[in-house]
Design a protein around this motif. Structure first.
Motif, PDB file in Angstrom:
ATOM      1  N   GLY A 230       0.782  -1.229   0.000  1.00 28.88           N
ATOM      2  CA  GLY A 230       0.000   0.000   0.000  1.00 28.88           C
ATOM      3  C   GLY A 230       0.808   1.269   0.000  1.00 28.88           C
ATOM      4  N   ARG A 231       2.088   1.198  -0.401  1.00 25.96           N
ATOM      5  CA  ARG A 231       2.928   2.394  -0.426  1.00 25.96           C
ATOM      6  C   ARG A 231       2.938   2.947  -1.862  1.00 25.96           C
ATOM      7  NH1 ARG A 231       5.698  -0.638   3.851  1.00 25.96           N
ATOM      8  NH2 ARG A 231       6.824  -1.940   2.359  1.00 25.96           N
ATOM      9  N   THR A 232       2.151   3.969  -2.087  1.00 26.02           N
ATOM     10  CA  THR A 232       1.844   4.418  -3.446  1.00 26.02           C
ATOM     11  C   THR A 232       3.050   4.978  -4.181  1.00 26.02           C
ATOM     12  OG1 THR A 232      -0.396   4.955  -2.713  1.00 26.02           O
ATOM     13  CG2 THR A 232       0.317   5.868  -4.821  1.00 26.02           C
ATOM     14  N   VAL A 420      -1.115  -8.227  -4.235  1.00 28.42           N
ATOM     15  CA  VAL A 420      -1.903  -7.008  -4.411  1.00 28.42           C
ATOM     16  C   VAL A 420      -3.394  -7.347  -4.465  1.00 28.42           C
ATOM     17  CG1 VAL A 420      -2.390  -5.076  -5.957  1.00 28.42           C
ATOM     18  CG2 VAL A 420      -0.033  -5.807  -5.593  1.00 28.42           C
ATOM     19  N   VAL A 421      -3.721  -8.371  -5.256  1.00 30.07           N
ATOM     20  CA  VAL A 421      -5.130  -8.781  -5.370  1.00 30.07           C
ATOM     21  C   VAL A 421      -5.667  -9.221  -4.015  1.00 30.07           C
ATOM     22  CG1 VAL A 421      -6.706 -10.461  -6.416  1.00 30.07           C
ATOM     23  CG2 VAL A 421      -4.868  -9.458  -7.781  1.00 30.07           C
ATOM     24  N   LEU A 422      -4.872 -10.026  -3.289  1.00 31.82           N
ATOM     25  CA  LEU A 422      -5.314 -10.513  -1.985  1.00 31.82           C
ATOM     26  C   LEU A 422      -5.553  -9.354  -1.020  1.00 31.82           C
ATOM     27  CD1 LEU A 422      -5.858 -12.804   0.030  1.00 31.82           C
ATOM     28  CD2 LEU A 422      -3.397 -12.869   0.493  1.00 31.82           C
ATOM     29  N   GLN A 423      -4.644  -8.380  -1.017  1.00 32.56           N
ATOM     30  CA  GLN A 423      -4.801  -7.241  -0.125  1.00 32.56           C
ATOM     31  C   GLN A 423      -6.095  -6.484  -0.426  1.00 32.56           C
ATOM     32  OE1 GLN A 423      -2.641  -6.481   2.500  1.00 32.56           O
ATOM     33  NE2 GLN A 423      -4.378  -5.178   3.032  1.00 32.56           N
ATOM     34  N   ASN A 424      -6.386  -6.305  -1.705  1.00 32.55           N
ATOM     35  CA  ASN A 424      -7.616  -5.614  -2.097  1.00 32.55           C
ATOM     36  C   ASN A 424      -8.854  -6.402  -1.684  1.00 32.55           C
ATOM     37  OD1 ASN A 424      -6.262  -3.452  -3.249  1.00 32.55           O
ATOM     38  ND2 ASN A 424      -6.170  -4.380  -5.275  1.00 32.55           N
ATOM     39  N   ARG A 425      -8.799  -7.720  -1.865  1.00 29.56           N
ATOM     40  CA  ARG A 425      -9.969  -8.538  -1.520  1.00 29.56           C
ATOM     41  C   ARG A 425     -10.157  -8.619  -0.008  1.00 29.56           C
ATOM     42  NH1 ARG A 425     -13.191  -7.519  -4.290  1.00 29.56           N
ATOM     43  NH2 ARG A 425     -14.460  -9.195  -3.401  1.00 29.56           N
ATOM     44  N   LEU A 426      -9.059  -8.638   0.746  1.00 32.14           N
ATOM     45  CA  LEU A 426      -9.176  -8.639   2.205  1.00 32.14           C
ATOM     46  C   LEU A 426      -9.831  -7.340   2.687  1.00 32.14           C
ATOM     47  CD1 LEU A 426      -5.727 -10.166   3.250  1.00 32.14           C
ATOM     48  CD2 LEU A 426      -7.973 -11.194   3.646  1.00 32.14           C
ATOM     49  N   SER A 427      -9.477  -6.228   2.048  1.00 32.63           N
ATOM     50  CA  SER A 427     -10.085  -4.950   2.409  1.00 32.63           C
ATOM     51  C   SER A 427     -11.569  -4.937   2.071  1.00 32.63           C
ATOM     52  CB  SER A 427      -9.374  -3.803   1.678  1.00 32.63           C
ATOM     53  OG  SER A 427      -8.007  -3.749   2.040  1.00 32.63           O
ATOM     54  N   ALA A 428     -11.902  -5.554   0.935  1.00 30.71           N
ATOM     55  CA  ALA A 428     -13.300  -5.555   0.507  1.00 30.71           C
ATOM     56  C   ALA A 428     -14.145  -6.535   1.308  1.00 30.71           C
ATOM     57  CB  ALA A 428     -13.378  -5.898  -0.986  1.00 30.71           C
ATOM     58  N   ARG A 429     -13.569  -7.670   1.673  1.00 31.11           N
ATOM     59  CA  ARG A 429     -14.316  -8.727   2.356  1.00 31.11           C
ATOM     60  C   ARG A 429     -14.401  -8.536   3.863  1.00 31.11           C
ATOM     61  NH1 ARG A 429     -17.126 -13.273  -0.011  1.00 31.11           N
ATOM     62  NH2 ARG A 429     -16.301 -13.592  -2.117  1.00 31.11           N
ATOM     63  N   GLY A 430     -13.490  -7.755   4.418  1.00 31.73           N
ATOM     64  CA  GLY A 430     -13.506  -7.552   5.866  1.00 31.73           C
ATOM     65  C   GLY A 430     -13.151  -8.822   6.612  1.00 31.73           C
ATOM     66  N   PRO A 431     -14.021  -9.280   7.504  1.00 28.34           N
ATOM     67  CA  PRO A 431     -13.697 -10.463   8.315  1.00 28.34           C
ATOM     68  C   PRO A 431     -13.735 -11.784   7.543  1.00 28.34           C
ATOM     69  CG  PRO A 431     -15.924  -9.712   8.791  1.00 28.34           C
ATOM     70  CD  PRO A 431     -15.311  -8.669   7.895  1.00 28.34           C
ATOM     71  N   ASP A 432     -14.280 -11.766   6.328  1.00 33.61           N
ATOM     72  CA  ASP A 432     -14.384 -13.004   5.540  1.00 33.61           C
ATOM     73  C   ASP A 432     -13.044 -13.304   4.859  1.00 33.61           C
ATOM     74  OD1 ASP A 432     -15.175 -15.216   4.142  1.00 33.61           O
ATOM     75  OD2 ASP A 432     -16.484 -14.139   2.740  1.00 33.61           O
ATOM     76  N   SER A 434     -11.480 -16.240   4.342  1.00 29.80           N
ATOM     77  CA  SER A 434     -11.529 -17.360   3.394  1.00 29.80           C
ATOM     78  C   SER A 434     -12.092 -16.926   2.053  1.00 29.80           C
ATOM     79  CB  SER A 434     -12.373 -18.498   3.975  1.00 29.80           C
ATOM     80  OG  SER A 434     -11.790 -19.002   5.152  1.00 29.80           O
ATOM     81  N   GLY A 435     -13.142 -16.076   2.079  1.00 35.73           N
ATOM     82  CA  GLY A 435     -13.713 -15.586   0.829  1.00 35.73           C
ATOM     83  C   GLY A 435     -12.727 -14.757   0.036  1.00 35.73           C
ATOM     84  N   ALA A 436     -11.893 -13.959   0.732  1.00 36.12           N
ATOM     85  CA  ALA A 436     -10.886 -13.138   0.047  1.00 36.12           C
ATOM     86  C   ALA A 436      -9.861 -14.018  -0.663  1.00 36.12           C
ATOM     87  CB  ALA A 436     -10.197 -12.219   1.054  1.00 36.12           C
ATOM     88  N   PHE A 437      -9.434 -15.084  -0.003  1.00 44.39           N
ATOM     89  CA  PHE A 437      -8.489 -16.002  -0.643  1.00 44.39           C
ATOM     90  C   PHE A 437      -9.140 -16.699  -1.832  1.00 44.39           C
ATOM     91  CE2 PHE A 437      -6.037 -15.508   3.240  1.00 44.39           C
ATOM     92  CZ  PHE A 437      -4.735 -15.644   2.795  1.00 44.39           C
ATOM     93  N   GLY A 438     -10.415 -17.081  -1.692  1.00 48.01           N
ATOM     94  CA  GLY A 438     -11.118 -17.706  -2.802  1.00 48.01           C
ATOM     95  C   GLY A 438     -11.208 -16.795  -4.012  1.00 48.01           C
ATOM     96  N   ASP A 439     -11.491 -15.509  -3.769  1.00 51.30           N
ATOM     97  CA  ASP A 439     -11.530 -14.537  -4.873  1.00 51.30           C
ATOM     98  C   ASP A 439     -10.185 -14.456  -5.579  1.00 51.30           C
ATOM     99  OD1 ASP A 439     -14.105 -14.021  -4.088  1.00 51.30           O
ATOM    100  OD2 ASP A 439     -13.637 -12.112  -3.097  1.00 51.30           O
ATOM    101  N   THR A 440      -9.097 -14.474  -4.817  1.00 51.97           N
ATOM    102  CA  THR A 440      -7.755 -14.342  -5.392  1.00 51.97           C
ATOM    103  C   THR A 440      -7.418 -15.522  -6.286  1.00 51.97           C
ATOM    104  OG1 THR A 440      -7.092 -13.147  -3.391  1.00 51.97           O
ATOM    105  CG2 THR A 440      -5.332 -13.896  -4.839  1.00 51.97           C
ATOM    106  N   PHE A 441      -7.914 -16.701  -5.938  1.00 50.63           N
ATOM    107  CA  PHE A 441      -7.608 -17.881  -6.753  1.00 50.63           C
ATOM    108  C   PHE A 441      -8.273 -17.849  -8.126  1.00 50.63           C
ATOM    109  CE2 PHE A 441      -5.690 -20.032  -3.103  1.00 50.63           C
ATOM    110  CZ  PHE A 441      -4.689 -20.737  -3.747  1.00 50.63           C
TER     111      PHE A 441
END
Length: 471
Positions: A230-232, A420-432, A434-441
């Motif tokens: 996240g360091r732009t 990068v994708v995982l970080q974005n999905r973790l931010s979007a999914r919040g506490p979910d 497992s769902g963030a990792f699934g999205d990344t795959f």
């Protein structure tokens, strides 16, 4: 579809297998070390009182050094001979290991990891080129099918080895474990690996190319790593500068009258271009998955490093089984058939991981990993075989360097992009989580589809090379 143009293969004798075993020790040591150390990152952070941002450079510095070293492997083997270059690379890697074990601060450890990475980056490319040169076109396929499984096993065995070491010994043994392996490899190589003379085509080192390609790749990977954190500003500068330097290298490689460090024209020659795409995306898929899954097992399921390593083990078993299958069929089945089938199995084995949000059982994960392992073994060896079997022996070091560079870049860039994708999905999914990792795959699945498209351009038939009678 089989390649009817290929005559019966030459027998692989004990002497060649012994040479293959010795050379693969170097690759095993270098690739295993990267994953062993990743398991010990938390211990290293505690030891040196370092933050997460600081300690991640222990991994990143090694990776950047590997990426920087690979392009020079072909010129070094041409200039000094394959065996001598390989022996020096082992020595540099062992020196780096000793220095890392004696590090007194996180800064010194990062610097010493660069030394270790420079040696480790040379080992796979010089080892493969030397082995292909010793084997000759008629035996390359079968012997490469054996040694190509090592990079697939190392990411699986690394967490197990790292967890075991830390359970019984202090952190310096994460690095000192390399010493007996490297010492044995050097002793055996000096005695049993044939001396391959340097190339008769002496070329000047492509200094301008080296100043553009290796730093360009390293800066690009650095920029992608900064994106994940996240360091732009450093991310933007790193990615932009890296892409500009790589574009500059391409222009230089096309215009220079000398032999470039990596010839861009290689990628326009069939089957090299299709092979390059397959290996580039395979590297992203393999190393990307080995980055995502241990992280998911430990953060999403609360498993220990040892438990995560055990659950990853079926992929190594599948890779071993796939290696046996490829060894028996590589001289009779068209490369494209093997590679496309392998990518299809990787796709099949990746689908369950897109459903991690539904918490699939361990047996489903283990089965999917086993299928992926078989598929990965069916891609790397046939791709390298078709390239090595159709290229003149004097060009083998540079071709090997280019292929290993692509696999390394695919792994490093793919891992950084997935972070990068995982970080974005973790931010979007919040506490979910497992769902963030699934999205990344789903991105890993996309990598595989892209590789499949490239693999369809591989030759329909096996390599038509001159064969000599079995001895």
């Amino acid at each position: 579809m089989t390649g009817s143009a290929s005559p019966p293969a030459v027998r692989v004798d004990k002497q060649l297998l012994r040479t293959a075993f010795i050379l693969v020790l170097g690759t095993f040591m270098a690739t295993l070390d990267a994953t062993i150390v990743s398991v010990g990152i938390d211990s290293l952070a505690d030891e040196f009182g370092a933050s997460v941002a600081e300690i991640q450079w222990v991994t990143t510095a090694y990776l950047l050094a590997v990426v920087a070293a690979v392009p020079a492997s072909g010129w070094l083997a041409d200039r000094f001979g394959g065996r001598r270059t390989w022996l020096v690379a082992v020595g540099v890697f062992l020196l780096g290991s000793v220095l890392c074990a004696s590090a007194w601060s996180v800064t010194s450890l990062i610097v010493f990891r660069v030394v270790q990475g420079l040696g480790g980056g040379l080992l796979p490319a010089t080892g493969q080129a030397l082995l292909a040169r010793v084997a000759g076109p008629g035996r390359t396929g079968r012997v490469i099918s054996v040694v190509a499984v090592v990079p697939l096993l190392s990411p699986v065995l690394g967490p197990l080895a790292g967890g075991s070491i830390l359970a019984v010994a202090p952190w310096p043994w994460l690095f000192l474990v390399n010493l007996p392996i490297g010492a044995i490899a050097i002793l055996l190589a000096r005695r049993h690996v044939p001396e391959v003379p340097p190339s008769t085509r002496r070329t000047a080192f492509d200094l301008r190319g080296a100043l553009l390609l290796s730093p360009g790749l390293a800066v690009l990977v650095f920029g992608l790593t900064e994106v994940a954190h996240g360091r732009t500003l450093p991310a933007t500068v790193g990615v932009s500068a890296g892409l500009a330097m790589l574009a500059g290298f391409t222009v230089h490689g096309l215009r220079t009258r000398r032999t470039p460090l990596v010839d861009p024209r290689l990628f326009a020659r069939p089957p090299f271009g299709a092979a390059a795409v397959a290996l580039l995306v395979l590297g992203a898929s393999v190393f990307g998955t080995m980055f995502l899954l241990p992280l998911y097992f430990q953060t999403g399921r609360g498993m220990s490093a040892w438990g995560a390593g055990l659950l990853l083990a079926p992929q190594g078993l599948g890779a071993a089984a796939g290696s046996v299958l490829v060894n028996r069929t590589i001289d009779r089945v068209a490369p494209r058939t093997l590679v496309v089938t392998g990518i299809g199995l990787i796709l099949l084995g990746t689908v369950p991981f897109t459903q991690l949000g539904h918490e699939p059982p361990d047996i489903a994960i283990a089965s999917a990993l086993a299928v992926r392992g078989i598929g990965m073994a069916m891609v790397g060896a046939p791709v390298m075989n078709i390239v090595y079997s159709r290229i003149e022996p004097e060009f083998l070091p540079r071709a090997s360097g280019a292929l290993n560079l692509l696999n390394t870049v695919g792994g490093s860039v793919g891992t950084a992009a997935l972070a990068v994708v995982l970080q974005n999905r973790l931010s979007a999914r919040g506490p979910d989580i497992s769902g963030a990792f699934g999205d990344t795959f789903w991105w890993v699945l996309g990598f595989c589809l892209f590789a499949a498209a490239g693999a369809t351009r591989l030759p329909r038939t096996g390599p038509d090379v001159p064969r000599t009678p079995a001895r």
